[in-house]
Design a protein around this motif. Sequence first.
Motif, short mmCIF file in Angstrom:
data_model
loop_
_atom_site.label_atom_id
_atom_site.label_comp_id
_atom_site.label_asym_id
_atom_site.label_seq_id
_atom_site.Cartn_x
_atom_site.Cartn_y
_atom_site.Cartn_z
N THR A 1 1.63 6.25 -7.15
CA THR A 1 0.52 7.12 -7.54
C THR A 1 0.95 8.58 -7.48
OG1 THR A 1 -1.09 5.50 -6.75
CG2 THR A 1 -1.87 7.76 -7.00
N GLY A 2 1.74 8.91 -6.48
CA GLY A 2 2.23 10.28 -6.35
C GLY A 2 3.22 10.68 -7.42
N LEU B 1 2.29 1.60 -3.45
CA LEU B 1 1.26 2.06 -4.37
C LEU B 1 1.04 3.57 -4.23
CD1 LEU B 1 -0.87 1.40 -6.50
CD2 LEU B 1 -2.45 0.87 -4.62
N LYS B 2 1.02 4.05 -2.99
CA LYS B 2 0.86 5.50 -2.77
C LYS B 2 2.03 6.27 -3.37
CE LYS B 2 -1.96 5.23 1.41
NZ LYS B 2 -2.02 5.45 2.86
N LEU B 3 3.23 5.75 -3.21
CA LEU B 3 4.41 6.39 -3.76
C LEU B 3 4.33 6.44 -5.29
CD1 LEU B 3 7.30 7.54 -3.23
CD2 LEU B 3 8.12 5.22 -3.63
N THR C 1 0.84 -1.20 0.00
CA THR C 1 0.00 0.00 0.00
C THR C 1 0.87 1.25 0.00
OG1 THR C 1 -1.78 -1.16 1.12
CG2 THR C 1 -1.81 1.24 1.25
N GLY C 2 1.92 1.22 0.79
CA GLY C 2 2.85 2.37 0.79
C GLY C 2 3.52 2.53 -0.57
#
Length: 108
Positions: A106-107, A102-104, A99-100
């Motif tokens: 996406t950013g 994926l957030k990275l 999840t971390g």
Amino acid sequence: MTIAEVSREYGISIDTLRYYERIGLLPPVNRSKSGFRDYTRENCEWVEFIKCMRTAGIPVEALVNYVELFQQGDTTREARKQILVEQRDLLQARVDEMTGTLKLLTGK
């Protein structure tokens, strides 16, 4: 069900099903009079369980241990639960890490 039918139904190769049975991951499957594997509903439920756990990345060794304990009966219920809890915690840690990531991504 035949091994070929189970293979098609669950998307697992025949060789993998034989391997799972050989190493004790899949409890022994009954044989027909002609010697062919005859999968019961219970066997298929084990295949579903194994497939789900392997897809989640649970190691074969942990699952073999679980199956061995299961075959020993209800006195091993707590030990089996502990295996599943430990594997759930490891899976949750991997999900959190992904999840971390994926957030990275996406950013970016």
